[in-house]
Design an enzyme around this catalytic site. Structure first.
Site, PDB file in Angstrom:
ATOM      1  N   GLU A 258      46.363  17.001   1.988  1.00  0.00           N
ATOM      2  CA  GLU A 258      45.034  16.554   2.376  1.00  0.00           C
ATOM      3  C   GLU A 258      44.688  15.246   1.669  1.00  0.00           C
ATOM      4  OE1 GLU A 258      42.259  19.676   1.579  1.00  0.00           O
ATOM      5  OE2 GLU A 258      43.193  21.079   2.985  1.00  0.00           O
ATOM      6  N   HIS A 281      38.526  20.625   5.652  1.00  0.00           N
ATOM      7  CA  HIS A 281      38.306  21.477   4.485  1.00  0.00           C
ATOM      8  C   HIS A 281      36.808  21.597   4.172  1.00  0.00           C
ATOM      9  CE1 HIS A 281      40.519  22.982   0.650  1.00  0.00           C
ATOM     10  NE2 HIS A 281      39.443  23.699   0.876  1.00  0.00           N
TER      11      HIS A 281
END
Length: 400
Positions: A258, A281
Site C-alpha cells: 500500500e 484501507h
C-alpha cells in the site's frame, strides 16, 4: 516528554497530549525504517497507524523510545518482542473502529449483491441500464465470517438484522451471537455460504492463508470481501476467479503493498474488474472512529506518562493504580522469574524506604511491579534497581 505522531492521527490526540504538557510533533505520512530512526531522535512516545513499521532495528537504534501508541486495531506493524525486551510499552485501540468496519462491510455486501458499482459506472457513461438481472436482496442469503473477533462478531449481529443467515469460523471456540452458527472447519464455511468475508488478525501465520485452494472451495458465483490484512489473500488468485466468473464480486480494502501516504500512486491486479470494489484501507476511517481512537490511545499515553499505568497494553503486564499525591512511585519492569520482587524490596528496605502500597502483574516472560513510597526515594536506590540482573526498565515518578 516529546511525542511524534505520524500518519494523520486525529487532532484530538495532539490536543490532548499538548494539554498534558508534552512537546508534540505531527507528520502526515508514514516513514520507512531509516526515516523513522532519524525522526525518533529524542522522542519518548510515538504514535502511528498501520503503515509505519517499528522494527527491532528501530527500537535498538532508539532505546529512549518508551511508548508506542498504535492508533488502530492491529499491531503487526510493530515488533512486539523487541518492544518488550526494550521495555517499550505498546497500546492500541482494539474496539474504537469496529462499527465503522462493520458498516463498510455491509454496504459493500449490498452493493455487490445489487451490482451498484456497475450500474453507477454505466450511468456516468450515459448508459441507462434499468434491469434486475443479477441483482439480489441480501435477505435470506448466507454470510460466512472468517474470524469472529470484535469486528466479525458485530458484523454477525448486523447482518442477521438484515435477514442474512450467518455462519462463522474461528480457530478459537467463540460464543455465537444471535442465531449465528459455528462451522467446524474452513472448508465447511466455504462450501456453505454465498458471501465470504475475512476479519482475521495480523499474526504472521495468517500470511497467504487464502489462495487458489480456498477460492476453488467457494460456491460458484460467490461474493468475497477482505477488510482484514492485505497479506492474507493471494490477489492473483482472486483476480483469476473473478475473470473466470467463479467469484461474482469482490470488495477489497487492504492490499499486500500500500502507498505510504495520500496522493501516492496505487496499482493492483484487481483494478478494472467488473463488480469489484476497491477502497484505500478506509475500513476504520470515519470521523467518529478516528475521533474515538485519538481520544482512547492518547489517554493511554498520558496515563502511562503520569502514573505508569499499563492497562490494556498489548505486550506488557497491565497495572492501573492511582497515585497518592506526595508519594514517590517506582515502576520496575523485569523478567518474570522467581524472587525478583523480594530482591526489589530488599533494596528498598536497605535504603530505609517506607512502602505505602505495591502491585505486581505478570504476563508471559515479564513482570511489572508498581511500588509507592511515602516520601522521597533513598539515595542510589534507582541505580541499584537498574543493576539487578532481571531488570528491563526502571522509572521513577514523583507525584505533584
Amino acid at each position: 516528554m516529546k511525542v511524534l505522531l505520524l500518519e494523520n492521527i486525529h487532532d484530538v490526540a495532539r490536543e490532548a497530549l499538548t494539554d498534558a504538557g508534552f512537546d508534540v510533533e505531527t507528520r502526515s505520512g508514514a516513514l520507512d525504517e531509516p526515516e523513522l530512526v532519524a525522526a525518533l531522535e529524542g522522542v519518548d512516545m510515538l504514535g502511528i497507524r498501520s503503515k509505519t513499521h517499528v522494527t527491532r532495528a528501530v527500537l535498538e537504534a532508539r532505546p529512549e523510545l518508551k511508548v508506542i501508541g498504535a492508533f488502530c486495531i492491529g499491531t503487526n506493524q510493530i515488533d512486539l518482542d523487541a518492544a518488550s525486551q526494550a521495555g517499550t510499552v505498546v497500546f492500541n485501540a482494539p474496539f474504537s473502529n469496529t462499527r465503522s468496519v462493520v458498516e463498510l462491510a455491509m454496504a459493500e455486501i449490498i452493493s455487490m449483491a445489487r451490482h451498484l458499482t456497475d450500474k453507477n459506472a454505466a450511468l456516468h457513461a450515459g448508459v441507462w441500464d434499468k434491469s434486475a438481472k443479477g441483482a439480489h436482496e441480501v435477505r435470506g442469503r448466507t454470510l460466512g465470517i472468517i474470524g469472529y473477533g470484535n469486528i466479525g462478531s458485530q458484523l454477525s449481529v448486523v447482518a442477521e438484522a438484515f435477514g442474512m443467515h450467518v455462519y462463522y469460523y474461528d480457530l478459537e471456540d467463540k460464543l455465537p451471537l444471535g442465531n449465528a452458527k459455528r462451522c467446524g472447519s474452513l472448508e465447511e464455511l466455504l462450501t456453505t455460504c454465498e458471501t465470504i468475508t475475512l476479519h482475521v488478525d495480523g499474526r504472521s501465520g495468517n500470511a497467504g492463508n487464502f489462495g487458489a485452494a480456498e477460492f476453488a472451495r467457494m460456491r460458484p458465483r460467490s461474493l468475497f470481501l477482505n477488510l482484514s490484512r492485505g497479506f492474507v489473500v493471494d490477489v492473483e488468485s482472486l483476480r483469476d476467479n473473478i475473470v473466470s466468473g467463479h467469484i461474482a464480486g469482490a470488495a477489497v480494502d487492504v492490499f499486500p503493498t500500500e502507498p505510504k501516504k495520500a496522493g501516492d500512486p496505487f496499482e493492483s491486479v484487481l483494478q478494472g474488474l467488473p463488480n469489484v470494489i476497491l477502497t484505500p484501507h478506509v475500513g476504520g476511517s470515519t470521523e467518529e472512529a478516528q475521533l474515538d481512537i485519538g481520544r482512547y490511545v492518547s489517554g493511554k499515553l498520558r496515563d502511562w506518562a503520569g502514573s505508569g499505568a499499563t492497562t490494556m497494553s498489548v505486550n506488557l503486564p497491565g497495572v492501573a493504580a492511582p497515585q497518592t499525591a506526595g508519594d514517590t512511585r517506582i515502576l520496575h519492569l523485569h523478567r518474570n522469574v522467581p524472587g525478583v520482587l523480594a530482591r526489589v524490596n530488599a533494596i528498598l528496605a536497605e535504603g530505609g524506604a517506607n512502602i505505602d502500597s505495591q502491585q505486581l502483574s505478570t504476563k508471559g516472560e515479564y513482570g511489572y511491579a508498581v511500588t509507592d513510597l511515602a516520601g522521597s526515594l533513598p539515595a542510589d536506590t534507582e541505580q541499584r534497581l537498574r543493576e539487578l540482573e532481571e531488570t528491563v526498565e526502571v522509572r521513577v515518578i514523583v507525584a505533584d
